[in-house]
Design a protein around this motif. Structure first.
Motif, PDB file in Angstrom:
ATOM      1  N   ARG A   1       0.833  -1.207   0.000  1.00 17.64           N
ATOM      2  CA  ARG A   1       0.000   0.000   0.000  1.00 17.64           C
ATOM      3  C   ARG A   1       0.865   1.253   0.000  1.00 17.64           C
ATOM      4  O   ARG A   1       0.640   2.186  -0.798  1.00 17.64           O
ATOM      5  CB  ARG A   1      -0.918  -0.009   1.226  1.00 17.64           C
TER       6      ARG A   1
ATOM      7  N   TYR B   1       1.336   4.198  -2.852  1.00 20.55           N
ATOM      8  CA  TYR B   1       1.190   5.628  -2.565  1.00 20.55           C
ATOM      9  C   TYR B   1       2.440   6.402  -2.975  1.00 20.55           C
ATOM     10  O   TYR B   1       2.355   7.520  -3.488  1.00 20.55           O
ATOM     11  CB  TYR B   1       0.900   5.852  -1.081  1.00 20.55           C
TER      12      TYR B   1
ATOM     13  N   ASP C   1      -5.001   6.281   4.855  1.00 15.31           N
ATOM     14  CA  ASP C   1      -5.141   4.840   5.060  1.00 15.31           C
ATOM     15  C   ASP C   1      -4.927   4.545   6.544  1.00 15.31           C
ATOM     16  O   ASP C   1      -3.810   4.329   7.004  1.00 15.31           O
ATOM     17  CB  ASP C   1      -4.119   4.100   4.202  1.00 15.31           C
TER      18      ASP C   1
END
Length: 781
Positions: A322, A326, A737
């Motif tokens: 993740r 990003y 997140d």
């Protein structure tokens, strides 16, 4: 009498017929048995023995796994195969396979007698007779079709024998899993796991009915039924619908479901897996070298070497998929906009020597000649084709067809063109590059690694391979040395006036008199304000008092591998250091003075799950907790009132999109504690930003391949404009997140803090230039 003789003769004839029938029948059976025996003995070709059947030879790709359990990529030559178990398969896949390929799979023991008789009677026109077990036998041991009828029959016999043996060796579920694992679905999709990821960006367990039907349909001929838009999507859709009809025929789905799915599109989510595509490509490039070194020093138990591309190793890494996404998205958002502005400033009219600035014609020729001789094209022609230097140089002047990199609508793209190799070199030198790394300072786990914009066209990794001048991001090392040696406070003051270190001191051949940006000076400044505004004269005063060698010693303890001369000018960041080393060094400040070596690989396992390698943390105490904390508080001033203050507001970072439209953006609006430092090198060649929160340290560098290619002015050519926006966009995504749990808290203060870090509580009478000088005078060299 005659009648009796006739009846006797008829009886004898009938008995003869019966006798011949049994002779032929039993002879046929014995012949078949004999043929099977001969085949099993290898008379028609080598047969796999028990051990081979138990461990069929298949090439398995090495899988790179993120800390959150996602596949980042694989290492393989020809077979991009990662096996899965039966329990990892969607029920839809199994149903589609049985309905289409072998409806009586659970009823036979390798050979379907009814199907074989039907195929023989109708000469194969009413469907074949190969069971899933037979097809697996063919894939594992007999991939090449035989030419004539006799060879085909002998191969079929061998397949029958192997199929029966497979049925004895494995359960039905294991046979199905092997069949899915061994098949080549095209486009580097070897096995069902690669196929489901490449065609639908899913794991096999997640495939729905129509996706499963499409993939099972490809078993007929994956080359013919290739679903890519430029190949045969219509044929694939028709074949998928045949599978759906079979699933309905054998009651795996209802007629309503069949009819509704037949009218849908394929809905591919094509995600090719190659060494130059996908996520974390630069990290995978680093990992390739890491693994080759590991393999060199860690043989198998039998003494042979591991094969990175065939042995099915699993590499568990610290990268978070993740955060990696990003980070790559932040680079992709910022770089095309910054590049558009760079192109705007370097048109032939505005800059005849574009993309270079401040180069004389002879210097430019020398730079291009040097780059030509360092190119892969030169190496290939010189050493592989044995061409002369003159022939090679001439080839660089002839236009050839090539695909070049270009930002299109903010995305990396390729454009086909006709260009001279020399012109293409100049074209690529006009692109700004970037390097970015993000790390947990407590564990040393590297969470994101972006070595450039596009691995296909810019393969040089600017995280660990590349080293560039660090500019003012070096200054915190000087301040930390002064705090450690002199017990300085961020509130202590020094005069912001012209300053020189005389010739001869520290081996300086001549006097060193650094200037502030814009040649501006501001009277008395606190150290916090001086670092926030990157005041050169005060940094120079500090290194004059603590000595360059003391700073070098600290930087080496912080893990920096670069050669650093013990001269005063290092205080302003004249040294080349990698992003990797800078992040590791800064992390020491966030980790209360404890250096933790960056970690990328946690474990390595073989295909059976046996652990072959497990990392051991490498840490060492470098600074006391108080010094580290005070340095962090100094760097907080950079984002509160200094060059990183735009992180606190909506910002006014202007970029020129499509060379015309001025846009502003990046409303960061961070309110949490952030320590950081911008860095800008001479002539605006390199832009840096080092940003820290308590559990994440991230470094970003932006610049061109050659320092002669740079922005003309500081407006865009500074760390706050070149590198900081990438950090800001990345951190916005990380904070959004919530599962990542990136800290918004204060940095942890050590117990019994004796140095004051809150300058609002200090009166003018408490901190004076004289009191600061008193402590400076206490230090001896």
């Amino acid at each position: 009498m005659a009648t009796a003789k006739k009846e006797t003769k008829k009886g004898q004839d009938f008995s003869s017929y019966i006798r011949w029938f049994w002779i032929l029948f039993l002879g046929g059976i014995l012949t078949i048995v004999f043929i099977f025996l001969l085949a099993s003995w290898g008379a028609f070709g080598e047969m796999p023995d028990h051990t081979v059947l138990e461990n069929p030879k298949t090439n398995l790709a090495t899988e790179i796994i993120s800390s959150d359990g996602k596949t980042l990529g694989k290492f393989y030559f020809n077979d991009n195969r990662t096996p899965v178990s039966y329990n990892d398969l969607s029920k839809n896949l199994v149903d589609a396979l049985i309905a289409t390929e072998d409806a009586r799979f659970h009823e036979h023991s390798g050979i379907d007698a009814r199907g074989t008789i039907r195929a023989a009677v109708y000469m194969g026109k009413n469907g074949g007779a190969s069971t899933i077990s037979q097809q697996l036998a063919k894939l594992l041991f007999h991939k090449r079709e035989k030419a004539n009828l006799v060879e085909k029959l002998s191969q079929k016999v061998r397949e029958w024998i192997i199929a029966i043996r497979l049925e004895r060796q494995y359960t039905k579920e294991e046979i199905i899993a092997q069949y899915f694992n061994i098949y080549d679905f095209g486009n580097n999709a070897d096995g069902i796991r690669s196929a489901s990821r490449i065609y639908f960006n899913k794991e096999p367990k997640e495939l729905n009915i129509k996706e499963s039907a499409m993939l099972v349909g490809m078993f007929k001929n994956s080359s013919l039924y290739n679903p890519r838009p430029e190949r045969n999507p219509v044929g694939v859709k028709n074949r998928r619908n045949v599978v759906l009809s079979q699933m309905y025929k054998y009651d795996f789905i209802t007629e309503k479901v069949k009819d509704s799915l037949k009218n849908t599109e394929l809905d591919l989510d094509y995600s090719p897996e190659s060494h130059r595509e996908g996520i974390a490509t630069y990290f995978r490039g680093y990992l390739d070298g890491f693994m080759k070194d590991w393999i060199k020093n860690n043989p198998k138990p039998d003494g042979t070497k591991w094969n990175l591309y065939n042995d099915g190793l699993k590499i568990y890494t610290t990268i978070d998929s993740r955060m990696q996404t990003y980070a790559e998205d932040a680079v992709q958002q910022h770089m095309p906009r910054l590049q558009a502005e760079f192109f705007h400033q370097n048109t032939p009219d505005r800059n005849p020597t574009a993309p270079f600035l401040d180069l004389e014609p002879e210097e430019e020729k020398a730079l291009m000649r040097r780059s030509m001789r360092q190119s892969e094209r030169w190496r290939h022609m010189k050493y592989d084709l044995k061409k002369s230097n003159e022939e090679i140089e001439e080839s660089f002047k002839k236009p050839i067809k090539m695909s070049v990199f270009k930002w299109v609508d903010g995305k990396p793209s390729e454009v086909d063109t006709l260009m001279k190799p020399m012109d293409s070199m100049r074209y690529y030198k006009s692109f700004l590059r970037t390097g970015m790394m993000s790390m947990d300072p407590q564990t040393g786990h590297v969470k994101a690694w972006v070595g450039g914009m596009n691995y296909r066209h810019f393969q040089y990794d600017m995280v660990k391979q590349g080293r560039r001048q660090v500019g003012s991001t070096f200054k915190p090392f000087v301040y930390a040395t002064a705090i450690d040696q002199l017990h300085f406070s961020p509130c202590d003051e020094l005069p912001d006036t012209p300053f020189c270190i005389e010739a001869g001191k520290f081996g300086n051949p001549e006097a060193w008199c650094p200037k502030n940006a814009g040649d501006s000076y501001g009277g008395i400044r606190t150290l916090k304000d001086a670092l926030a505004n990157s005041v050169n004269t005060i940094t120079a005063q500090l290194i004059d008092k603590v000595g360059p060698q003391t700073v070098v010693d600290l930087v080496k303890k912080l893990g920096v591998q670069s050669e650093i001369p013990a001269v005063p000018s290092i205080a302003l960041g004249t040294t080349d250091i990698s992003v990797y080393d800078m992040v590791g060094a800064y992390s020491t400040f966030a980790n209360q003075g404890v250096y933790t070596k960056p970690v990328m690989v946690l474990n390595i396992e073989d295909k059976n799950g046996t652990v072959l390698y497990q990392f051991t943390p490498e840490t060492r105490d470098v600074l006391n907790a108080e010094t580290a904390y005070v340095t962090v508080k100094l760097m907080e001033g950079v984002t509160q009132s200094g060059s990183g203050a735009r992180l606190r507001g909506k910002g006014r970072d202007a970029y020129r999109a499509d060379y015309k439209e001025i846009i502003t953006g990046y409303p960061y609006e961070f309110t949490n504690p952030i320590a950081g430092k911008t860095g800008t090198t001479q002539n605006q060649s390199d832009g840096w930003f080092m940003g820290m929160v308590p559990n994440l340290v991230t470094g970003v560098w932006v610049g061109a391949e050659d320092r002669a290619a740079h922005f003309k002015t500081i407006t865009y050519g500074q760390g706050a404009a070149m590198a900081l926006p990438i950090w800001g966009v990345y951190m916005k995504s990380c904070y959004a997140d919530k599962a990542l749990e990136i800290s918004k808290k204060d940095f942890v203060a050590p117990d019994n803090l004796s140095i004051n870090v809150d300058c609002s509580t200090v009166s003018d009478s408490e901190v004076t230039e004289d009191s600061t000088e008193d402590r400076l005078d206490e230090l001896e060299f």
